[in-house]
Every structure is written in C-alpha cells, then in structure tokens.
Design an enzyme around this catalytic site. Structure first.
Site, PDB file in Angstrom:
ATOM      1  N   ARG A  84       0.862  -1.183   0.000  1.00  0.00           N
ATOM      2  CA  ARG A  84       0.000   0.000   0.000  1.00  0.00           C
ATOM      3  C   ARG A  84       0.900   1.234   0.000  1.00  0.00           C
ATOM      4  O   ARG A  84       2.110   1.146   0.178  1.00  0.00           O
ATOM      5  CB  ARG A  84      -0.935   0.004   1.213  1.00  0.00           C
ATOM      6  CG  ARG A  84      -0.255  -0.386   2.506  1.00  0.00           C
ATOM      7  CD  ARG A  84      -0.789   0.326   3.702  1.00  0.00           C
ATOM      8  NE  ARG A  84      -0.621   1.757   3.605  1.00  0.00           N
ATOM      9  CZ  ARG A  84       0.543   2.397   3.831  1.00  0.00           C
ATOM     10  NH1 ARG A  84       1.643   1.714   4.133  1.00  0.00           N
ATOM     11  NH2 ARG A  84       0.601   3.698   3.732  1.00  0.00           N
ATOM     12  N   GLY A  85       0.267   2.382  -0.206  1.00  0.00           N
ATOM     13  CA  GLY A  85       1.010   3.618  -0.401  1.00  0.00           C
ATOM     14  C   GLY A  85       1.136   3.863  -1.893  1.00  0.00           C
ATOM     15  O   GLY A  85       1.506   2.960  -2.649  1.00  0.00           O
ATOM     16  N   ALA A  86       0.804   5.071  -2.335  1.00  0.00           N
ATOM     17  CA  ALA A  86       0.735   5.349  -3.769  1.00  0.00           C
ATOM     18  C   ALA A  86       2.011   4.974  -4.527  1.00  0.00           C
ATOM     19  O   ALA A  86       1.948   4.270  -5.543  1.00  0.00           O
ATOM     20  CB  ALA A  86       0.382   6.825  -3.988  1.00  0.00           C
ATOM     21  N   ARG A 127      -6.944  -0.614  -7.338  1.00  0.00           N
ATOM     22  CA  ARG A 127      -7.239   0.520  -6.454  1.00  0.00           C
ATOM     23  C   ARG A 127      -7.252   1.773  -7.315  1.00  0.00           C
ATOM     24  O   ARG A 127      -6.241   2.124  -7.929  1.00  0.00           O
ATOM     25  CB  ARG A 127      -6.215   0.647  -5.325  1.00  0.00           C
ATOM     26  CG  ARG A 127      -6.212  -0.524  -4.360  1.00  0.00           C
ATOM     27  CD  ARG A 127      -5.528  -0.172  -3.046  1.00  0.00           C
ATOM     28  NE  ARG A 127      -6.337   0.732  -2.253  1.00  0.00           N
ATOM     29  CZ  ARG A 127      -5.889   1.361  -1.163  1.00  0.00           C
ATOM     30  NH1 ARG A 127      -4.629   1.212  -0.789  1.00  0.00           N
ATOM     31  NH2 ARG A 127      -6.689   2.149  -0.460  1.00  0.00           N
ATOM     32  N   GLN A 232      -3.195   2.195  10.134  1.00  0.00           N
ATOM     33  CA  GLN A 232      -1.872   2.246   9.516  1.00  0.00           C
ATOM     34  C   GLN A 232      -0.892   3.084  10.335  1.00  0.00           C
ATOM     35  O   GLN A 232       0.306   2.808  10.356  1.00  0.00           O
ATOM     36  CB  GLN A 232      -1.962   2.819   8.092  1.00  0.00           C
ATOM     37  CG  GLN A 232      -2.656   1.914   7.091  1.00  0.00           C
ATOM     38  CD  GLN A 232      -4.129   2.273   6.928  1.00  0.00           C
ATOM     39  OE1 GLN A 232      -4.781   2.735   7.872  1.00  0.00           O
ATOM     40  NE2 GLN A 232      -4.658   2.070   5.739  1.00  0.00           N
ATOM     41  N   ASP A 273      -2.081  10.635  -2.263  1.00  0.00           N
ATOM     42  CA  ASP A 273      -2.345   9.571  -3.233  1.00  0.00           C
ATOM     43  C   ASP A 273      -2.639  10.128  -4.619  1.00  0.00           C
ATOM     44  O   ASP A 273      -2.436   9.443  -5.613  1.00  0.00           O
ATOM     45  CB  ASP A 273      -3.510   8.708  -2.761  1.00  0.00           C
ATOM     46  CG  ASP A 273      -3.096   7.769  -1.646  1.00  0.00           C
ATOM     47  OD1 ASP A 273      -2.786   6.605  -1.950  1.00  0.00           O
ATOM     48  OD2 ASP A 273      -3.063   8.193  -0.483  1.00  0.00           O
ATOM     49  N   ASN A 283      -5.820  12.068   0.053  1.00  0.00           N
ATOM     50  CA  ASN A 283      -4.973  11.274   0.932  1.00  0.00           C
ATOM     51  C   ASN A 283      -5.876  10.448   1.841  1.00  0.00           C
ATOM     52  O   ASN A 283      -7.103  10.541   1.773  1.00  0.00           O
ATOM     53  CB  ASN A 283      -4.040  12.183   1.743  1.00  0.00           C
ATOM     54  CG  ASN A 283      -2.919  11.411   2.432  1.00  0.00           C
ATOM     55  OD1 ASN A 283      -2.252  10.594   1.804  1.00  0.00           O
ATOM     56  ND2 ASN A 283      -2.719  11.651   3.710  1.00  0.00           N
ATOM     57  N   LYS A 284      -5.278   9.638   2.696  1.00  0.00           N
ATOM     58  CA  LYS A 284      -6.023   8.745   3.564  1.00  0.00           C
ATOM     59  C   LYS A 284      -7.139   9.480   4.301  1.00  0.00           C
ATOM     60  O   LYS A 284      -6.964  10.617   4.737  1.00  0.00           O
ATOM     61  CB  LYS A 284      -5.068   8.082   4.557  1.00  0.00           C
ATOM     62  CG  LYS A 284      -5.725   7.126   5.536  1.00  0.00           C
ATOM     63  CD  LYS A 284      -6.515   6.028   4.837  1.00  0.00           C
ATOM     64  CE  LYS A 284      -5.681   5.212   3.886  1.00  0.00           C
ATOM     65  NZ  LYS A 284      -6.480   4.242   3.102  1.00  0.00           N
TER      66      LYS A 284
END
Length: 384
Positions: A84-86, A127, A232, A273, A283-284
């Site tokens: 995970r993470g762009a 995603r 996270q 992201d 973003n998250k």
C-alpha cells in the site's frame, strides 16, 4: 511536571524514554536503530524472477513476505493492502506487468501486446484513487517497441520496472532533504496514516522528511494518528519510527485537535495519493479533518509527494475518484464484530484536502505553494 507538556516546557532528554497512558492511549517512546529497515517491495532475480512484497497486513506482530509470480497475486496484494502507499503500488503495478506477460513471451507480437494491455487494465483497477498505479502502467506500456520481439520487449519491461523503483527511492531521499529544511529542532510534528518506506520504494515521503531531520541531529517529537479504520498509523508508522529511532507518540485520531490546542504540534506533514492540477490533494481518510484543525490552530500543513503523484489531467480534487472499501473494515475491525449486524456503513478510503488549506507541497524538486488560481506542473512548480 507532565512528560507530555508542550515542547518548550520539557527538555528533550526528559521526554525521551517515557511510558504512560495518555487519555486512554498507550504511549511507548523509545529509540531503536537497525542498519536498514526491510524493503516494502523488491524484484528477486533476473527477468525470470519474481516480486517479493512485505505483507503489511501482518505488521507489527510478524515480518512476513509474499512472493508474487503472476498478476493475480499482485492484484490481490494491492487490493488487500498487503502492499500500500501510492508510490509502492505504482511499483507493484509495474512489476506486476512483467510477471503478467511472461506467459506470452513466445507468442506473436500482437498477442503479446494484447496481453500487456489486458494485464495493465486489470491491475490499474485494483485501487482507483492512487494515480501512481495508472501512471506506472501507462509508462510501462509506452516503452513497447513494435519492431522488437516479445522476448526483447519483456526484457525492456523488466528493466523499466526496476528503473521506476530506483527512481522512486531517489525521489524519496530528495524529498527528505527538501522537506527537512522546514523543520526546526524541538518541533512537535503530527502525521497521519503511513508515509514511510513501507509506502514507497524506501525511506518514504512525509516520513522521509522526519527521518532526514532526525539524522541531521534535530530533536523532534512525532505524534502519529492511529488512522482508522485499519490503523496504519499505529501498526506501520509507529513501527517505522521505532526502526529509525525517532521519538514518537501514538494518539487516537480524535486527539489531533487537543494536542494542537495544547501546543504540542508545530507542523503537520502528510503524504498524498493524488494531487489535482490546482493542488487539491487526496490522501487517507481523516487528512482533511487534520488540515481543518491545523488551519484553525494556525499550524503549517505540508503535503509531501513525488511528481508521479500529480494528476494534471484533473482541474480540481472534485474529479478525483474515491475508493470505497468493504464495510466490514469498520463493522468487523480486524475480524472482531464491533457494530451490530445490519449496520449501514460509509467507508471511503480517502478524502480530498482543498489547496487553500495546504501550506506547501514538498516534491523532489522543491516546495510549492498551491493556489486555486494556479496550476501545478509535473516537475513540482506552479504555473499561471
């Protein structure tokens, strides 16, 4: 004197090794150093090799790796947040193309290209919000040379995937150096979600700034939001901060306003992201709330992201697609029922922070100040 008084009231050394309960949250602060934290994703072997992913769903309890030999395994790893993470999922997508087309290296040139397009389309929908995934897939497909054989193009794809990973690692270090200039010794810094080496090739985006500042000898105290619903911040960010020996305190998301009001926070650093042409940033989920709180308390709010996270095809953040995830992530947290059966759930994975709430965007090329009447360039500058 409370060990969690504002930074100006308590010497750094006194706060360094503290263990207590703060408003119901267990806070553990310690310094640890390892020679090199584990990599989130890497390629093992030559063109016939495979992808090795650090399964982030198992952290911090276990250090478990997943070896991916086909596109289906990569898709599942991205979708289930094992990677995970762009930036990291962009790398995973690029490498996923390599393993996805190897079944067609002996096929005709047209069949190879059809398979490449098929795998690319398949992976890019794992995603939808993080633009790095679509960016990496597009870049990979763009290097195909119609005059070359499938075997030769497969080699080119493999080399390009490795290049994407190495470029991201270099950008992370550059962002760390650029952003660290914004940090003063003694700063309390709030961060949200996870933006370290686990979310990138290595070192990170927003966390790279904090790691660099700490390596420069600046005394900083990081406050990490736990980041609901999948935690996270608690599971991954605290783990990485400990790996790098950075003083850190874990807080519940709902405590962000309080620690700002108490004077513990001097700056906020988050990742991204997708960044629209005007600087609006996805973003998250929860990032927007942190930005609003920072503006109210007059605290600088910085976004840290590589140029590959900019989506200049979108005028504003209103056009950014927002992924909505499984309701069970909220109703059955980590497998345990925590809400009545039949509960209706809204579970967007991201929110969009308007450009006017962002003090600056830190890129590998420098720091830019987004504005509603200006557009951003891919290389991290503002243009009229």
């Amino acid at each position: 004197m409370s060990p969690f008084a504002p930074r100006k009231d308590v010497p750094f050394a006194e706060r360094k090794a503290t263990l207590e309960i703060l408003a119901g949250t267990r806070v553990i602060e310690e310094r640890r150093m390892t020679p090199r934290p584990p990599l989130s994703i890497e390629w093992i072997g030559d063109v016939n090799g495979f992808i090795r992913i650090l399964d982030q769903t198992r952290l911090p309890a276990e250090l478990v790796y997943l070896d991916c030999h086909d596109a289906e395994t990569v898709w599942e790893a991205i979708r289930s947040l094992r990677v995970r993470g762009a930036p990291a999922i962009g790398i995973a997508g690029a490498m996923g193309l390599v393993v996805g087309v190897r079944t067609h290296r002996d096929a005709s040139a047209s069949a190879f290209r059809e398979r490449l397009a098929e795998v690319g389309e398949y992976l890019v929908h794992s995603r939808p919000t993080a633009v790095n995934l679509a960016w990496a897939i597009k870049r990979m497909i763009g290097i195909i040379d119609a005059s070359q054989s499938p075997q030769s193009n497969a080699q080119s794809l493999w080399r390009e995937a490795l290049a994407i990973r190495e470029e991201d690692a270099a950008m992370c270090r550059a962002m760390g150096r650029v952003g660290a200039e914004l940090i003063d010794s003694g700063d309390g810094i709030l961060t949200h979600c996870n933006t370290g080496g686990l979310a990138t090739a290595e070192f990170g985006t927003a966390l790279a700034v904090l790691f660099t500042a700490a390596r420069q000898g600046k005394d900083i105290h990081v406050f990490a939001d736990e980041t609901r619903p999948l935690l996270q911040g608690a599971r991954l960010t605290m783990w990485e901060l400990q790996q790098h020996g950075v003083l850190a305190t874990l807080i519940c998301d709902a405590m962000a306003g309080l620690v700002m009001k108490e004077g513990r926070i001097q700056k906020v650093f988050v990742g991204a992201d997708r960044i629209a042409a005007n600087g609006d940033t996805a973003n998250k989920i929860g990032t927007y709330s942190v930005a609003v709180l920072a503006r109210y308390h007059k605290i600088p709010f910085y976004v840290v992201a590589p140029s590959s996270t900019f989506d200049l095809t979108l005028e504003t953040g209103a056009s950014i697609p927002i992924e909505e995830r499984d309701p069970r992530e909220i109703t059955h947290g980590f497998g345990k029922l925590i809400a009545p059966e039949g509960t209706k759930v809204y579970n967007p994975a991201f929110d969009v922070t308007p450009a006017e709430l962002i003090t600056g965007i830190v890129t590998e090329s420098g720091i830019i100040a987004p504005s509603s009447d200006r557009k951003l360039s891919r290389r991290g500058s503002a243009v009229v």
